[in-house]
Structure formats: structure tokens, C-alpha cells
Design a protein around this motif. Structure first.
Motif, PDB file in Angstrom:
ATOM      1  N   LEU A  53      -3.513   6.371 -17.776  1.00 17.19           N
ATOM      2  CA  LEU A  53      -3.948   5.106 -17.915  1.00 17.19           C
ATOM      3  C   LEU A  53      -4.205   4.323 -16.687  1.00 17.19           C
ATOM      4  N   GLU A  54      -5.305   3.515 -16.823  1.00 16.67           N
ATOM      5  CA  GLU A  54      -5.463   2.641 -15.660  1.00 16.67           C
ATOM      6  C   GLU A  54      -4.341   2.081 -14.857  1.00 16.67           C
ATOM      7  N   LYS A  55      -3.621   1.282 -15.838  1.00 21.44           N
ATOM      8  CA  LYS A  55      -2.545   0.494 -15.629  1.00 21.44           C
ATOM      9  C   LYS A  55      -1.317   1.096 -14.862  1.00 21.44           C
ATOM     10  N   ASP A  56      -1.258   2.413 -15.211  1.00 18.82           N
ATOM     11  CA  ASP A  56      -0.177   3.272 -14.422  1.00 18.82           C
ATOM     12  C   ASP A  56      -0.813   3.635 -13.016  1.00 18.82           C
ATOM     13  N   ALA A  57      -1.997   4.229 -13.434  1.00 18.98           N
ATOM     14  CA  ALA A  57      -2.660   4.687 -11.856  1.00 18.98           C
ATOM     15  C   ALA A  57      -2.765   3.397 -10.820  1.00 18.98           C
ATOM     16  N   ALA A  58      -3.085   2.158 -11.318  1.00 22.43           N
ATOM     17  CA  ALA A  58      -3.179   0.972 -10.497  1.00 22.43           C
ATOM     18  C   ALA A  58      -1.873   0.796  -9.850  1.00 22.43           C
ATOM     19  N   LEU A  59      -0.842   0.849 -10.621  1.00 26.72           N
ATOM     20  CA  LEU A  59       0.496   0.420 -10.189  1.00 26.72           C
ATOM     21  C   LEU A  59       0.922   1.481  -9.215  1.00 26.72           C
ATOM     22  N   ASP A  60       0.909   2.771  -9.488  1.00 30.33           N
ATOM     23  CA  ASP A  60       1.401   3.746  -8.457  1.00 30.33           C
ATOM     24  C   ASP A  60       0.342   3.683  -7.045  1.00 30.33           C
ATOM     25  N   LEU A  61      -0.990   3.107  -7.166  1.00 28.97           N
ATOM     26  CA  LEU A  61      -1.714   3.218  -5.923  1.00 28.97           C
ATOM     27  C   LEU A  61      -1.135   1.880  -5.220  1.00 28.97           C
ATOM     28  N   ALA A  62      -0.994   0.738  -6.036  1.00 30.15           N
ATOM     29  CA  ALA A  62      -0.646  -0.428  -5.368  1.00 30.15           C
ATOM     30  C   ALA A  62       0.900  -0.087  -4.523  1.00 30.15           C
ATOM     31  N   LEU A  63       1.711   0.570  -5.343  1.00 32.14           N
ATOM     32  CA  LEU A  63       3.048   0.568  -4.718  1.00 32.14           C
ATOM     33  C   LEU A  63       3.049   1.360  -3.328  1.00 32.14           C
ATOM     34  N   ALA A  64       2.251   2.443  -3.389  1.00 32.28           N
ATOM     35  CA  ALA A  64       1.970   3.425  -2.159  1.00 32.28           C
ATOM     36  C   ALA A  64       1.191   2.736  -1.069  1.00 32.28           C
ATOM     37  N   LEU A  65       0.152   1.819  -1.423  1.00 27.84           N
ATOM     38  CA  LEU A  65      -0.437   1.196  -0.377  1.00 27.84           C
ATOM     39  C   LEU A  65       0.327  -0.122  -0.088  1.00 27.84           C
ATOM     40  N   GLY A  66       1.318  -0.643  -0.798  1.00 33.80           N
ATOM     41  CA  GLY A  66       1.992  -1.494  -0.153  1.00 33.80           C
ATOM     42  C   GLY A  66       3.266  -0.935   0.837  1.00 33.80           C
ATOM     43  N   ARG A  67       3.554   0.137   0.596  1.00 31.68           N
ATOM     44  CA  ARG A  67       4.558   0.975   1.585  1.00 31.68           C
ATOM     45  C   ARG A  67       3.619   1.098   2.925  1.00 31.68           C
ATOM     46  N   CYS A  68       2.455   1.402   2.846  1.00 35.23           N
ATOM     47  CA  CYS A  68       1.799   1.999   4.027  1.00 35.23           C
ATOM     48  C   CYS A  68       1.450   0.631   4.837  1.00 35.23           C
ATOM     49  N   LEU A  69       1.071  -0.473   4.050  1.00 31.95           N
ATOM     50  CA  LEU A  69       0.849  -1.688   4.704  1.00 31.95           C
ATOM     51  C   LEU A  69       1.884  -2.284   5.630  1.00 31.95           C
ATOM     52  N   ARG A  70       3.316  -2.319   4.762  1.00 36.38           N
ATOM     53  CA  ARG A  70       4.482  -2.866   5.441  1.00 36.38           C
ATOM     54  C   ARG A  70       4.844  -2.047   6.606  1.00 36.38           C
ATOM     55  N   GLU A  71       4.592  -0.674   6.686  1.00 36.13           N
ATOM     56  CA  GLU A  71       4.913  -0.010   7.806  1.00 36.13           C
ATOM     57  C   GLU A  71       3.856  -0.310   8.862  1.00 36.13           C
ATOM     58  N   ALA A  72       2.611  -0.938   8.468  1.00 32.16           N
ATOM     59  CA  ALA A  72       1.755  -1.214   9.440  1.00 32.16           C
ATOM     60  C   ALA A  72       2.009  -2.581  10.176  1.00 32.16           C
ATOM     61  N   GLY A  73       3.068  -3.466   9.580  1.00 32.94           N
ATOM     62  CA  GLY A  73       3.310  -4.715  10.100  1.00 32.94           C
ATOM     63  C   GLY A  73       2.829  -5.712   9.183  1.00 32.94           C
ATOM     64  N   PHE A  74       2.283  -5.131   7.854  1.00 33.50           N
ATOM     65  CA  PHE A  74       1.873  -6.429   7.077  1.00 33.50           C
ATOM     66  C   PHE A  74       3.057  -7.031   6.314  1.00 33.50           C
ATOM     67  N   GLU A  75       2.965  -8.244   5.715  1.00 34.43           N
ATOM     68  CA  GLU A  75       3.985  -8.751   4.710  1.00 34.43           C
ATOM     69  C   GLU A  75       3.169  -8.506   3.454  1.00 34.43           C
ATOM     70  N   VAL A  76       3.884  -7.938   2.489  1.00 35.62           N
ATOM     71  CA  VAL A  76       3.160  -7.333   1.330  1.00 35.62           C
ATOM     72  C   VAL A  76       3.979  -7.687   0.208  1.00 35.62           C
ATOM     73  N   SER A  77       3.152  -8.357  -0.813  1.00 40.26           N
ATOM     74  CA  SER A  77       3.853  -8.814  -2.188  1.00 40.26           C
ATOM     75  C   SER A  77       2.853  -8.237  -3.316  1.00 40.26           C
ATOM     76  N   PHE A  78       3.540  -8.260  -4.668  1.00 36.40           N
ATOM     77  CA  PHE A  78       2.894  -7.616  -5.522  1.00 36.40           C
ATOM     78  C   PHE A  78       2.730  -8.733  -6.530  1.00 36.40           C
ATOM     79  N   THR A  79       1.707  -8.861  -7.616  1.00 35.17           N
ATOM     80  CA  THR A  79       1.809  -9.602  -8.698  1.00 35.17           C
ATOM     81  C   THR A  79       2.791  -8.856  -9.759  1.00 35.17           C
ATOM     82  N   ARG A  80       2.634  -7.665  -9.803  1.00 39.45           N
ATOM     83  CA  ARG A  80       3.603  -6.984 -10.785  1.00 39.45           C
ATOM     84  C   ARG A  80       4.039  -5.611 -10.016  1.00 39.45           C
ATOM     85  N   SER A  81       5.463  -5.502 -10.158  1.00 36.65           N
ATOM     86  CA  SER A  81       6.010  -4.147  -9.797  1.00 36.65           C
ATOM     87  C   SER A  81       6.477  -3.463 -10.997  1.00 36.65           C
ATOM     88  N   GLU A  82       6.281  -3.640 -12.100  1.00 35.53           N
ATOM     89  CA  GLU A  82       6.679  -3.005 -13.409  1.00 35.53           C
ATOM     90  C   GLU A  82       5.337  -3.155 -14.447  1.00 35.53           C
TER      91      GLU A  82
END
Length: 125
Positions: A53-82
Motif C-alpha cells: 500500500l502507498e501509505k506503508d511505502a511512503a511511511l517507510d521511505l520517509a523514515l529512511a529519508l529522515g535518518r539520512c537527512l539527520r545524519e547530514a545535519g538537518f533538523e527533521v520532523s514528520f507529520t506522522r510516524s505511524e
């Protein structure tokens, strides 16, 4: 997990921007990631042989992208994490309240045509 060319381009651009030396110390850029859909809103569905489902794939992608961006020095937040549904106005409100410099809503389209390829990018200045 396969990364699509458009996703790779966005991720690479953001990571490069985060790695660029700055002349003066500045606040870390704030990025709000919005995994599309959620809860009762499943979004697009994968083919029968790939039950995703798109909702599951988008959430997995956002969480992975968030980890990468934090490692690069960005401040990251999410509209939803579940897996919950948030109305569009609440998503934008969260980004504004967080003072986000960039709001990135992640969606994955589907097409019945097997030959469909490519990506879409919408930008609002």
C-alpha cells in the motif's frame, strides 16, 4: 528496497546542500517530511503479485529519508510516524508550527499500464 531516480535526486540534492561548507554558522535547516496517506486512506495499491500500500511505502521511505537527512545535519520532523490519517490542513499546520524551511510530501503513484514509467514533482514557491 529500490530507490527511484527522482527520490535519489531529491535525497542527493538535500544531502549535498547539507554537506556544503557555510561561511558563517547558521541554524540547521528544518525539514518536515509528510508520508502521504495513512490510516483508512491507503492511497495507491501495488499489483496483486506485490501486495503493498502507498501509505506503508511512503511511511517507510520517509523514515529512511529522515535518518539520512539527520545524519547530514538537518533538523527533521514528520507529520506522522505511524499509520494514522491526518487531514491535509493538519499536515500543513504541523509544518508551519514547526517553522519548517522545507515541506516534502511523499507519494507513490500507480498506473494500470505496464509501460508507465517516470516520476512527478510538484513545487510551490
Amino acid at each position: 528496497m529500490k530507490i527511484l531516480p527522482a527520490t535519489f535526486l531529491v535525497l542527493s540534492s538535500l544531502l549535498a546542500w547539507g554537506q556544503t561548507p557555510k561561511a558563517q554558522p547558521t541554524a540547521r535547516p528544518r525539514i518536515m517530511l509528510d508520508p502521504g496517506h495513512g490510516g483508512d486512506d491507503a492511497g495507491a495499491r501495488g499489483p496483486k503479485r506485490v501486495p503493498i500500500l502507498e501509505k506503508d511505502a511512503a511511511l517507510d521511505l520517509a523514515l529512511a529519508l529522515g535518518r539520512c537527512l539527520r545524519e547530514a545535519g538537518f533538523e527533521v520532523s514528520f507529520t506522522r510516524s505511524e499509520d494514522v490519517f491526518l487531514p491535509l490542513w493538519d499536515r500543513a499546520k504541523k509544518a508551519n508550527e514547526a517553522g519548517a524551511d522545507l515541506f516534502l510530501s511523499l507519494h507513490l503513484n500507480a498506473a494500470r499500464t505496464r509501460g508507465a514509467r517516470g516520476s512527478e514533482v510538484y513545487f510551490l514557491s
